[in-house]
Design an enzyme around this catalytic site. Structure first.
Site, PDB file in Angstrom:
ATOM      1  N   GLU A   7      -9.966  37.540 -19.383  1.00  0.00           N
ATOM      2  CA  GLU A   7     -10.382  38.726 -19.964  1.00  0.00           C
ATOM      3  C   GLU A   7     -10.197  39.922 -19.043  1.00  0.00           C
ATOM      4  OE1 GLU A   7     -11.179  38.841 -23.139  1.00  0.00           O
ATOM      5  OE2 GLU A   7     -11.014  36.696 -23.538  1.00  0.00           O
ATOM      6  N   HIS A  10      -6.801  41.609 -19.174  1.00  0.00           N
ATOM      7  CA  HIS A  10      -6.840  42.560 -20.367  1.00  0.00           C
ATOM      8  C   HIS A  10      -7.520  43.883 -19.942  1.00  0.00           C
ATOM      9  CE1 HIS A  10      -5.354  39.940 -23.264  1.00  0.00           C
ATOM     10  NE2 HIS A  10      -6.194  39.036 -23.468  1.00  0.00           N
TER      11      HIS A  10
END
Length: 214
Positions: A7, A10
């Protein structure tokens, strides 16, 4: 840890592409609390441990998706593609470094002062780490929304087709869950194992070339 890195990747790529939405929402971090989803990160994994029989062998979960604003991206066409790709790539990088650790462990380079039981335990942890990250990468490359693979595939689809799939993300996510409960996870384990073995072979060859292991 692997999901947090995924994450974070990202969010980091979104910032590089010009959008700081994820950063402003506190997602540009490795803190697991920032990425945890009550159902996908807590309830389902605990249920997989507690439920009896075959169900206990299957763990499925997710983190909160990292948001980004397409209007803020420098490259409106390639930005979403790069942001989506960053997650699986981060897991492949982790698996690759994990393969180096595994080769060093089994050759006694990193654990020369430990007894065989502790060395074997560390080797098993390294194997699990490599396999988990390869599985995360392969899973997220499945070209179905809401996985990263769906957003990666959208880069190469006509606009109307990509939009049609994106608008049906919730329906596709339910379909994906059903497929996993039906055995898709076991099917994806095969390509993940191939990638893991490939990384282990590469790490061994590189360390032999450098004279670190024999």
């Amino acid at each position: 840890f692997s999901i947090c890195v995924h994450e974070f990747a990202h969010a980091w790529m979104a910032k590089q592409c010009g959008d700081r939405t994820a950063e402003h929402m506190g997602r540009l971090t490795l803190n697991p609390l920032a990425h945890a989803d009550p159902i996908g990160t807590v309830v389902l994994p605990i249920a997989a441990v507690l439920l009896p029989g075959e169900v206990s062998r299957f763990s499925f979960g997710w983190a909160k998706p990292v948001p980004f604003d397409p209007r803020e991206l420098k490259d409106k066409k390639n930005g979403p593609f790069l942001i989506a790709l960053a997650g699986p790539v981060s897991n492949l990088i982790l698996a690759f470094f994990g393969a180096f650790a595994y080769v060093l462990i089994v050759n006694g380079v990193m654990v020369s002062e430990l007894d065989s039981d502790k060395s074997n335990l560390l080797a098993q942890i390294a194997i699990q780490f490599i396999g988990l990250n390869c599985m995360l990468a392969v899973l997220n490359l499945v070209p179905v929304h809401p996985l990263d693979g769906g957003k990666i595939m959208a880069r190469f689809l006509p606009y109307k087709a990509a939009r049609w799939l994106e608008e049906r993300e919730h329906m596709l996510s339910m379909l994906l869950l059903v497929l996993f409960l039906g055995g898709l996870g076991r099917l994806l384990a095969y390509p993940a194992a191939i990638v893991a073995n490939l990384f282990a072979n590469w790490a061994s060859a590189i360390l032999q070339l450098l004279g670190v292991v024999s």
